[in-house]
Write a protein that holds these residues in place. Structure first.
Motif, PDB file in Angstrom:
ATOM      1  N   PRO A 172      -3.975  -9.222  -2.978  1.00  0.00           N
ATOM      2  CA  PRO A 172      -5.102  -8.403  -2.535  1.00  0.00           C
ATOM      3  C   PRO A 172      -5.174  -8.283  -1.013  1.00  0.00           C
ATOM      4  O   PRO A 172      -5.657  -7.292  -0.478  1.00  0.00           O
ATOM      5  CB  PRO A 172      -6.342  -9.151  -3.055  1.00  0.00           C
ATOM      6  N   ALA A 173      -4.656  -9.300  -0.298  1.00  0.00           N
ATOM      7  CA  ALA A 173      -4.743  -9.272   1.163  1.00  0.00           C
ATOM      8  C   ALA A 173      -3.894  -8.154   1.776  1.00  0.00           C
ATOM      9  O   ALA A 173      -4.076  -7.795   2.938  1.00  0.00           O
ATOM     10  CB  ALA A 173      -4.328 -10.620   1.749  1.00  0.00           C
ATOM     11  N   LEU A 174      -2.965  -7.598   0.987  1.00  0.00           N
ATOM     12  CA  LEU A 174      -2.183  -6.471   1.499  1.00  0.00           C
ATOM     13  C   LEU A 174      -3.069  -5.254   1.731  1.00  0.00           C
ATOM     14  O   LEU A 174      -2.730  -4.358   2.493  1.00  0.00           O
ATOM     15  CB  LEU A 174      -1.079  -6.098   0.502  1.00  0.00           C
ATOM     16  N   MET A 175      -4.208  -5.231   1.033  1.00  0.00           N
ATOM     17  CA  MET A 175      -5.160  -4.136   1.200  1.00  0.00           C
ATOM     18  C   MET A 175      -5.906  -4.414   2.512  1.00  0.00           C
ATOM     19  O   MET A 175      -7.082  -4.677   2.561  1.00  0.00           O
ATOM     20  CB  MET A 175      -6.098  -4.137   0.003  1.00  0.00           C
ATOM     21  N   VAL A 200       7.457  -1.884   9.403  1.00  0.00           N
ATOM     22  CA  VAL A 200       7.327  -1.376   8.032  1.00  0.00           C
ATOM     23  C   VAL A 200       5.917  -0.851   7.792  1.00  0.00           C
ATOM     24  O   VAL A 200       5.714   0.296   7.384  1.00  0.00           O
ATOM     25  CB  VAL A 200       7.647  -2.486   7.005  1.00  0.00           C
ATOM     26  N   TRP A 201       4.932  -1.709   8.092  1.00  0.00           N
ATOM     27  CA  TRP A 201       3.553  -1.290   7.896  1.00  0.00           C
ATOM     28  C   TRP A 201       3.198  -0.103   8.777  1.00  0.00           C
ATOM     29  O   TRP A 201       2.505   0.820   8.368  1.00  0.00           O
ATOM     30  CB  TRP A 201       2.597  -2.443   8.203  1.00  0.00           C
ATOM     31  N   ALA A 237      -1.640 -10.626   6.802  1.00  0.00           N
ATOM     32  CA  ALA A 237      -1.699  -9.441   5.957  1.00  0.00           C
ATOM     33  C   ALA A 237      -2.850  -8.543   6.401  1.00  0.00           C
ATOM     34  O   ALA A 237      -2.705  -7.326   6.490  1.00  0.00           O
ATOM     35  CB  ALA A 237      -1.869  -9.836   4.492  1.00  0.00           C
ATOM     36  N   LEU A 238      -3.991  -9.154   6.733  1.00  0.00           N
ATOM     37  CA  LEU A 238      -5.142  -8.371   7.187  1.00  0.00           C
ATOM     38  C   LEU A 238      -4.823  -7.658   8.493  1.00  0.00           C
ATOM     39  O   LEU A 238      -5.365  -6.600   8.778  1.00  0.00           O
ATOM     40  CB  LEU A 238      -6.361  -9.279   7.378  1.00  0.00           C
ATOM     41  N   GLY A 239      -3.973  -8.254   9.317  1.00  0.00           N
ATOM     42  CA  GLY A 239      -3.591  -7.626  10.579  1.00  0.00           C
ATOM     43  C   GLY A 239      -2.334  -6.788  10.456  1.00  0.00           C
ATOM     44  O   GLY A 239      -1.767  -6.393  11.469  1.00  0.00           O
ATOM     45  N   ALA A 240      -1.870  -6.530   9.209  1.00  0.00           N
ATOM     46  CA  ALA A 240      -0.684  -5.711   8.969  1.00  0.00           C
ATOM     47  C   ALA A 240       0.562  -6.280   9.633  1.00  0.00           C
ATOM     48  O   ALA A 240       1.401  -5.557  10.140  1.00  0.00           O
ATOM     49  CB  ALA A 240      -0.902  -4.267   9.406  1.00  0.00           C
ATOM     50  N   VAL A 241       0.667  -7.616   9.660  1.00  0.00           N
ATOM     51  CA  VAL A 241       1.876  -8.258  10.159  1.00  0.00           C
ATOM     52  C   VAL A 241       2.503  -8.994   8.983  1.00  0.00           C
ATOM     53  O   VAL A 241       1.811  -9.694   8.253  1.00  0.00           O
ATOM     54  CB  VAL A 241       1.547  -9.285  11.262  1.00  0.00           C
ATOM     55  N   GLN A 242       3.814  -8.829   8.806  1.00  0.00           N
ATOM     56  CA  GLN A 242       4.483  -9.562   7.747  1.00  0.00           C
ATOM     57  C   GLN A 242       4.526 -11.027   8.135  1.00  0.00           C
ATOM     58  O   GLN A 242       4.814 -11.363   9.274  1.00  0.00           O
ATOM     59  CB  GLN A 242       5.888  -9.024   7.614  1.00  0.00           C
TER      60      GLN A 242
END
Lengths: 466, 466
Positions: free
Chosen positions: B436-439, B300-301, B274-279
């Motif tokens: 929260p990790a999506l942030m 998506v991200w 999530a921190l690296g914007a990978v699903q």
């Protein structure tokens, strides 16, 4: 490892702990020591440790002295380092002996790592010879190795014992051992011959000799194996403990599963911090760290990145001629370098996590970088097409098709480059003996920025004929 | 949880595994089935599973059929989902029964999650009534809850048993239980009365009744507790297992420590992704995922971020007048938004990791955001001062002090803003019921970019009087 399974039934453990903390403080303020004592009686050692850690400095020692000796040791092992240190300074000589002599050697080694050297040598003098030897053994191994985290308190058996004799031995040694569910059979010179689990013993006849019961093919680790590897091994085989042997293959200790959980979590935190360009803070508590220390931990990376960013800046600055003619080019800089940074971060995240969890190490770097390059190219084509169309309808571009195509082409090139850099740099770092996780999101982002603007302006110059 | 401790002595386990894999393939190619069989004999189930998973499709079933029944079940539980699925399609009816009926219910529930519904119902029909019931029980609980990961195969005891009777019972039930080191004492309607550890039994006299031995204060969890919370609980108390109760507080299963390690690792991977914007890709293997699936998981991200970046671009595009007059301003954009993004990432990394490991949840968001703001301000002052001096000596600025001061002021403002955003947004996400990790780093970076350029040009307009 504790076998106590005590605490009140309660769903919301968090609230229970807060209640305990506030009640304990209240009773100590009212000097109601008997009340405080009975309050702590049914509570788990780790919860007592937390409650004591939250007390004001002056009350910590008083609360700690309410505990009986056995419990005091358990609680002390769970206290945070700051509280452990402040208590040990205030202990009387006999108290130090009572507590530290009976701690498990691995917890004691951890404590000694944090204490000032003078205090450590004073305490070492006072320990019983066996305990001193056990601690010195552990302190002799490098940080983060199996030797450092093992406990020498295991049950060792001889091959010709019967199951009945062994159960008798467990009965007498259970108190002094951290884990009694695995036992280790050794020869006269302490070479490991086999492992017997308590499960094996219970299902065997009391007259069987261990010879018949023991498992002879053993998974073991060496004292100098990295703790993360030890953790992975226990995780892979679902063990409760793994034996540690020295260079001569003699049994010196065991590493237990409870330590493994903490190691895996700590290593994950280290990786996450590295990915976020924050220097790891070890075990220290968030609110107990000085803000200047926090700033110092973060500023190093920021300065490195500032320097790289100035390079990007200089490159843009050097394009003044083209920017003055086609100012709209500046508007696409954030889009291009932002997307490049994100694609690079995605690739590096997957590769770094794969390396830490040992899931991609079976494949060579070449295969992985190639895969990431193709993925990056795919993403670049999708986003490049979208960006070209979007740029065309943006008022500032005046539907100038060359500017739009420049943006699209640049995005494809940058995406490809970013995915290659993001996947290759962690491998490069590892082959240089550095932590791959240092090749973090901010670092990849900044590195891709520099190359991104170079690509963008080169393509722009070519297509716009400037 | 396995109690087997078998494998050859060997230091470099990784090489050993590679050797096993290649030898197994060679023997199967030569149709040397007896050789393959004896090759696998002293090997741990998890290593056999890996070797089988690496074989070509046509050889997997052949290799699997070389195993004896008991071992086959252990190996099957350790196979990856793809291999499990392809094997089950090829199994004959009796084989399915032999394997699936004897798997532990929690592993079986995991397998059923992955299989097509038609296959699951066909298999369920064939299971024995008790096993069908056990599996249905688990499948009835939500994903990622204690109910889903527990095993109903524990040893239940009655209060009036003696220690001797209990040891006898363990002897007969040890084979069918996942963990025999903790046993659970229940009343007639299955309410949990206490826990007895095998350690307690071994050190007690055989004539004692369990009443005297059991621990009555119990830490338990509810079936609907999130698996991550269960993991944290076992980690906190160093347990080997924790009992799971239903709404009526009746014992329905236990969660064992080996599952906890995997959960903690998987949750860390999810956070890192999530921190690296990978699903997150769940458990699937890196090289077995289709590249288009990989691209879909990442695009998506990237699209969200592309959109935000276009906003930044539009803001810069709208400043054409000022940029045309003072083109050097464009040169500082990467520096300013890059540093802002990095500071925001640092704050969000610390807060997100603190929330996941339950280490900052005791403090309110206000206190944490305030701390991060001060840290950000400190960093901004250091970097702002440096940037001002550096800009002054940069040829493009022509030693224009106003441009330099604009850069410095902007950096301080952006650093403050970034640290507040980085620490506040994870809390906002959590209060909205999101992870929260999506942030994540890319998100914070992009959000700070937009505000960063706005601040920069506002300050520039004010100071340059444009």
């Amino acid at each position: 490892m504790s076998d106590n399974i005590t605490i009140n039934k309660q769903d919301s453990r968090h609230e229970l702990r807060e209640l305990l903390n506030s009640q304990l403080r209240l009773m100590l303020e009212q000097n109601n020591l008997e009340g405080a004592k009975s309050l702590l009686l049914p509570v788990q050692p780790v919860d007592i440790a937390e409650a004591i850690g939250d007390l004001p400095e002056t009350q910590k020692l008083i609360a700690f002295r309410l505990l009986n000796k056995t419990e005091a040791i358990d609680v002390y092992e769970h206290l945070d380092y700051n509280t452990q240190q402040s208590l040990i300074q205030e202990f009387k000589r006999q108290e130090v002996l009572d507590i530290v002599d009976k701690m498990s050697p691995d917890d004691r080694a951890k404590l000694f790592d944090e204490l000032p050297a003078a205090v450590v040598s004073r305490i070492l003098e006072q320990l019983s010879p066996e305990e001193r030897q056990a601690t010195n053994l552990l302190l002799g191994y490098g940080e983060d190795t199996a030797g450092r985290i093992m406990t020498p308190e295991y049950i060792a058996l001889k091959q010709d014992f019967t199951v009945g004799q062994t159960l008798e031995k467990i009965r007498t040694e259970a108190r002094a051992s951290e884990l009694i569910y695995y036992m280790y059979v050794t020869d006269a010179s302490r070479h490991l011959l086999g492992i017997v689990s308590l499960r094996d013993l219970v299902v065997s006849s009391p007259d069987d000799t261990l010879d018949k019961v023991l498992t002879k093919d053993i998974v073991y680790v060496n004292t100098d194996m990295d703790q993360e590897e030890v953790a992975r091994l226990i995780q892979r085989y679902d063990f409760l403990a793994v034996p540690v042997v020295d260079k001569e293959l003699r049994l010196v200790g065991i590493v237990t599963v409870d330590d493994v959980i903490d190691i895996i979590e700590r290593e994950a935190t280290e990786d996450i911090y590295a990915l976020g360009a924050v220097q790891s803070d070890g075990d220290s508590s968030y609110f107990k760290t000085n803000l200047f220390v926090v700033a110092r931990r973060r500023v190093v990376w920021l300065l490195v990145l500032l320097l790289t960013n100035t390079v990007t800046g200089s490159i843009i600055g050097a394009q003044e001629d083209i920017l003055a003619q086609v100012t709209v080019l500046a508007a696409f800089i954030p889009l291009l370098i932002g997307t490049g940074g994100n694609i690079g971060t995605q690739s590096s995240t997957v590769v770094i996590r794969g390396l830490s969890t040992d899931k991609v190490s079976d494949y060579g770097p070449g295969k992985i970088i190639f895969r990431e390059a193709i993925a990056g190219l795919l993403l670049g084509l999708i986003l490049g097409l979208l960006a070209t169309v979007w740029a065309y309808f943006l008022p500032q571009t005046n539907q100038n098709p060359i500017v739009c195509i420049t943006v699209g082409f640049s995005l494809v090139a940058i995406a490809l480059l970013a995915s290659v850099a993001g996947s290759a740099l962690p491998f490069l770092f590892r082959s240089l003996g550095l932590d791959p996780a240092l090749m973090s999101a901010p670092f990849i982002t900044t590195a891709v920025d520099v190359l991104g603007v170079l690509i963008y302006f080169t393509i722009a110059r070519m297509l716009l004929g400037l």
